[in-house]
Scaffold this active site. Structure first.
Site, mmCIF file in Angstrom:
data_model
loop_
_atom_site.group_PDB
_atom_site.id
_atom_site.type_symbol
_atom_site.label_atom_id
_atom_site.label_comp_id
_atom_site.label_asym_id
_atom_site.label_seq_id
_atom_site.Cartn_x
_atom_site.Cartn_y
_atom_site.Cartn_z
ATOM 1 N N ASP A 56 87.315 94.983 14.254
ATOM 2 C CA ASP A 56 88.729 95.159 13.916
ATOM 3 C C ASP A 56 89.573 94.302 14.836
ATOM 4 O OD1 ASP A 56 91.037 96.772 12.638
ATOM 5 O OD2 ASP A 56 91.384 96.975 14.791
ATOM 6 N N TYR A 61 97.328 91.294 18.643
ATOM 7 C CA TYR A 61 96.449 91.297 19.811
ATOM 8 C C TYR A 61 96.397 89.899 20.439
ATOM 9 C CZ TYR A 61 94.756 95.706 17.765
ATOM 10 O OH TYR A 61 94.660 96.962 17.233
ATOM 11 N N LYS A 87 95.292 93.351 10.502
ATOM 12 C CA LYS A 87 96.544 94.058 10.264
ATOM 13 C C LYS A 87 97.580 93.159 9.584
ATOM 14 C CE LYS A 87 94.837 97.133 13.373
ATOM 15 N NZ LYS A 87 93.853 96.357 14.109
#
Length: 344
Positions: A56, A61, A87
């Protein structure tokens, strides 16, 4: 409960099933410290060698760095051998003044400004950008990221919710119906959000970061119960509560992505005492606890070193006696009716 990291659970009513153990890559975006390229690669290599096949990541990030690193690694593997989620809701762009740009809260990461957009166009652009950073032509599922009032204030949050409901969900539905993705979900940081916005839209799963851990089961009778009733699966995104359940209590421990407050430190010391009495590692307890909840399909702890991945894999498969969980309940350290693993 007898688990291996390759044990799979079905996501909602979709055709997607995920291993119960995955790899969360926020740390590869350099959240608390810089991670050099050899260490990043060694961490991903260790995960793969240990049998981890679910990864993931997110544009947020490291402002794109994690997606570059994870995708750069996975593109060398056979696509049918792994699953990956990322995401949507943020797009990245060059800052107006790169030399003066502040990358915080990331210690390192990349020089890209974030733009929030939960509309149809914003989600589609976020998805397309992610594929390019990953150097992959597909992802298995997409996750609506950080739709939380703490990020923008109540008024802006309400606007984002309106955009998602009005047009953004249509983008996800189109991507799923076309076969681009197998499922979609929403990332949740607060128990309140798990009971509100996550229940206002149709989701295959919720990625729950903080509201359901060995420290906090405040969402057990509301948000988690709602997910179970709707057959909305749950992925636990921060089983270590962003740090303290991996490092243990101490002056440098993290909770909720910040310094752990005194009351959390005290609670963890209580859990540590029960761990010591039963010769159970805190990490093993933290990883195995959420997997006992019937809505939970997977946990995705983070790691920034190869040794951390190896330890996590061992911890999730370690036997923990039933008496350990009973003592945590007797001491009031976990909710009395919280589901717990059964090993015998």
């Amino acid at each position: 409960m007898s688990l291996t990291i390759s044990t799979r659970r079905k996501v909602g009513e979709t055709d997607l099933s995920l291993p119960v153990f995955g790899f969360g890559s926020a740390h590869l975006g350099e959240l608390y410290a810089k991670v050099d390229e050899p260490d990043s690669r060694a961490t991903l290599d260790a995960a793969w060698q240990a049998g981890v096949r679910y990864y993931d990541t997110a544009p947020w990030y490291g402002r794109g760095l994690s997606e570059h690193r994870v995708g750069g690694f996975l593109r060398t593997k056979t696509r049918t051998d792994f699953q990956i989620t990322t995401k949507v809701g943020r797009t990245l762009q060059r800052p107006a003044d790169p030399k003066a740009f502040d990358r915080s809260p990331w210690v390192g990461g990349l020089n890209f400004e974030v733009h929030f957009d939960y509309s149809y166009d914003g989600i589609m652009r976020s998805y397309e950008q992610a594929l390019q950073r990953l150097a992959l032509d597909t992802v298995d599922a997409l996750i609506i990221h950080d739709l939380d009032p703490s990020f923008y204030g109540q008024e802006v949050y309400a606007d984002h919710c309106k955009a998602l409901i009005a047009t953004g969900m249509k983008a996800l539905e189109e991507l799923k119906s076309s076969g681009d993705i197998a499922a979609y979900g929403m990332g949740i940081n607060a128990a309140e959000s798990l009971s509100t916005i996550a229940q206002e839209v149709d989701l295959d799963f919720a990625l729950v970061a903080m509201p359901y851990t060995l420290i906090d089961q405040s969402s057990l009778h509301e948000g988690m119960a709602d997910c179970l009733a709707k057959n909305t699966s749950v992925i636990i995104g921060a089983p270590f509560a962003s740090g303290i359940l991996a490092t243990g209590s101490g002056s440098n421990s993290k909770y909720g992505y910040a310094a752990a407050p005194a009351e959390i430190q005290e609670k963890v010391r209580g859990i540590e005492a029960v761990c010591a009495a039963h010769k159970v590692s805190l990490q093993a307890a933290a990883l195995q606890f959420p997997l006992a909840h019937p809505a939970v399909v997977s946990i995705i702890p983070g790691a920034a070193k190869a040794s951390e991945v190896t330890q996590n894999v061992a911890s999730v498969q370690t036997n923990i006696p039933d008496a350990f969980w009973s003592d945590l309940k007797t001491e009031g350290l976990i909710v009395a009716d919280a589901p717990t693993p059964e090993h015998g």
